[in-house]
Design an enzyme around this catalytic site. Structure first.
Site, PDB file in Angstrom:
ATOM      1  N   TYR A 153       0.840  -1.209   0.000  1.00 13.81           N
ATOM      2  CA  TYR A 153       0.000   0.000   0.000  1.00 13.81           C
ATOM      3  C   TYR A 153       0.868   1.250   0.000  1.00 13.81           C
ATOM      4  O   TYR A 153       2.009   1.231   0.449  1.00 13.81           O
ATOM      5  CB  TYR A 153      -0.969  -0.001   1.185  1.00 13.81           C
ATOM      6  CG  TYR A 153      -0.336  -0.090   2.553  1.00 13.81           C
ATOM      7  CD1 TYR A 153       0.132   1.041   3.211  1.00 13.81           C
ATOM      8  CD2 TYR A 153      -0.216  -1.325   3.189  1.00 13.81           C
ATOM      9  CE1 TYR A 153       0.704   0.961   4.467  1.00 13.81           C
ATOM     10  CE2 TYR A 153       0.367  -1.413   4.454  1.00 13.81           C
ATOM     11  CZ  TYR A 153       0.822  -0.263   5.077  1.00 13.81           C
ATOM     12  OH  TYR A 153       1.395  -0.361   6.318  1.00 13.81           O
ATOM     13  N   ARG A 163       4.706   0.662   0.962  1.00 11.78           N
ATOM     14  CA  ARG A 163       5.221  -0.316   1.920  1.00 11.78           C
ATOM     15  C   ARG A 163       5.240  -1.703   1.281  1.00 11.78           C
ATOM     16  O   ARG A 163       4.284  -2.111   0.644  1.00 11.78           O
ATOM     17  CB  ARG A 163       4.319  -0.408   3.166  1.00 11.78           C
ATOM     18  CG  ARG A 163       4.316   0.769   4.145  1.00 11.78           C
ATOM     19  CD  ARG A 163       5.631   1.149   4.783  1.00 11.78           C
ATOM     20  NE  ARG A 163       6.579   0.094   5.119  1.00 11.78           N
ATOM     21  CZ  ARG A 163       6.560  -0.695   6.184  1.00 11.78           C
ATOM     22  NH1 ARG A 163       5.598  -0.597   7.064  1.00 11.78           N
ATOM     23  NH2 ARG A 163       7.504  -1.598   6.399  1.00 11.78           N
ATOM     24  N   HIS A 168       2.312  -7.481  10.773  1.00 15.23           N
ATOM     25  CA  HIS A 168       2.803  -6.979  12.062  1.00 15.23           C
ATOM     26  C   HIS A 168       2.732  -8.084  13.120  1.00 15.23           C
ATOM     27  O   HIS A 168       1.742  -8.815  13.181  1.00 15.23           O
ATOM     28  CB  HIS A 168       1.943  -5.810  12.546  1.00 15.23           C
ATOM     29  CG  HIS A 168       2.019  -4.593  11.676  1.00 15.23           C
ATOM     30  ND1 HIS A 168       2.899  -3.568  11.911  1.00 15.23           N
ATOM     31  CD2 HIS A 168       1.321  -4.239  10.571  1.00 15.23           C
ATOM     32  CE1 HIS A 168       2.731  -2.619  10.992  1.00 15.23           C
ATOM     33  NE2 HIS A 168       1.778  -3.011  10.167  1.00 15.23           N
TER      34      HIS A 168
END
Lengths: 247, 180
Positions: A153, A163, A168
């Protein structure tokens, strides 16, 4: 310290966690990542010798914090995108498994959009993908999630900034000073050499360990590709030399 | 053996993890006899004096000892004004290294966009006699710097602990952050 008991003499001189190896962690001030400009401390940090505050930590249990290991579907409806299985082990720097520790994961959907109000990227939301999971490592430190490969994105750090695909991860380990929040990347991503967050880590080998590996053993026929991502938390005590001595 | 995995920022979308009630450390059980429920609250600002509106604040305390009713840990998001708030139990002293006693304190981890690794600090309680002999507070020579680690009582059971990430301004000094 016993779980229900009082702090006793053993708590007075707990074994500290080991300092991080030079170059293996990013700095606070990383000019290429613009958001660090006003958020990094200007003063040197104060060294805090490890006490019971740093060497113990919260004990998360699945009874209070229910696991959600398959986030590739919601209410039985499959999310859009490429289904993947991500697995790995949580170890410490001495190679010991970190058992029964909680891992939190979150990510964008296959189109590169988070199910988050602040994310206004012009890509579709997926009603069957929330992008949040939680698992616990087993006795040997193994964990496994089923998800969707996240999309890349755009962000506004620099011109035409995107990115790389990432998931995460948040871990607590066995003590306050073992806390780790990181991101797992995918092999062969052409955006990695351009990403200021990934490249904030000075040591190339430490960077590369954030890239998962394709894992044919985990890959399930007619179902999903597998990726492997091992996570290493700080060890306790002195740094071992290669001959096994400690300093 | 490989070294510890590198840290990366928690980013602006970590709120997906947020769950209602995690800012109340007393939510699992009754307040034990002799323990006092308190509010720990404050504002997080950056080097420009702007509120940090997307931060994740986590607290951990080794006292009262963890139990099924008290995890000792909580998480709160900062709001548009940079404010966070926790409900917890006031900690008592805990052992330090050697024969030292540490003054009551709550350990704080701050994670946010722009922080490639966590910032760690401690909130002590202004007015505690043990503050004068606490080993960590004693290691900070500049009184203005030491003061940044003291929460102030702002009302009945409400303790104010502001966090300034960088530089001085608005009457605030840069908070002492810890290398742990």
């Amino acid at each position: 310290m016993s779980r229900s008991g009082r702090l006793d003499d053993a708590a007075r001189d707990p074994i500290p966690f080991r300092p991080f190896s030079p170059g293996t962690q990013p700095p606070y001030d990383a000019p290429a990542y613009l958001s660090t400009r006003a958020r990094h401390p200007a003063r040197p940090l104060v060294t805090a010798p490890h006490t019971v505050t740093e060497t113990t930590g919260p004990c998360f249990t699945p009874s209070r914090f229910p696991a959600l290991a398959d986030i590739s579907a919601t209410d039985g409806r499959a999310a859009q995108g490429e289904r993947i299985i991500v697995n790995g082990r949580v170890l410490d720097e001495d190679g010991r498994p970190v058992p029964h520790t909680m891992l939190e994961i979150w990510q964008a959907n296959a189109a590169g959009r988070y199910a988050h109000l602040v994310d206004q990227h012009n890509a579709p939301l997926d009603p069957h993908f929330r992008g949040v999971g939680r698992v616990f490592s087993d006795e040997q430190g193994n964990w496994r999630i089923v998800t969707i490969k996240p999309g890349a994105y755009p962000w506004r750090n620099h011109a035409n900034a995107w990115r790389p695909n990432h998931i995460h991860f948040s871990l607590f380990g066995q003590g306050f000073a073992q806390r780790l929040v990181t991101q797992m990347y995918f092999p062969g991503d052409p955006l990695l050499p351009l990403d200021p967050i990934f490249n904030s880590i000075p040591d190339a080998a430490a960077r590369d360990r954030l890239i998962s590996s394709f894992d044919l053993e985990t890959t399930q026929p007619e179902y999903a590709l597998g990726y492997r991502f091992d996570i290493v938390l700080r060890g306790r005590g002195a740094t071992p030399f290669e001959d096994g001595e400690h300093r | 053996m490989p070294t510890a995995t590198a840290s990366q920022t928690i980013g602006p979308y970590w709120h997906l993890l947020e769950e209602k009630g995690w800012d109340d450390l007393t939510r699992f059980g009754p307040v034990p006899e002799g323990a006092a429920r308190i509010t720990l609250t404050g504002v997080v600002t950056d080097g420009d004096g702007a509120p940090v509106a997307d931060g994740c604040v986590e607290v951990w305390q080794a006292d009262p000892p963890a139990s099924d009713d008290f995890l000792g840990w909580g998480r709160a998001a900062t709001d548009a004004q940079g404010r966070y708030s926790f409900t917890t139990l006031k900690p008592g002293p805990v052992p330090g290294r050697g024969d030292a006693r540490q003054a009551p304190h709550i350990a704080i981890t701050l994670l946010a966009r722009g922080l490639l690794k966590p910032l760690v600090t401690r909130a002590y309680f202004a007015g505690e006699a043990l503050n004068d002999t606490d080993p960590l507070l004693a290691a900070i020579e500049d009184p203005a710097r030491r003061d940044t680690l003291l929460a102030r009582e702002a009302g009945d059971g409400v303790w104010q602990f502001d966090i300034r990430l960088q530089g001085e301004g608005d009457g605030r000094a840069e908070t002492v952050f810890l290398d742990v």
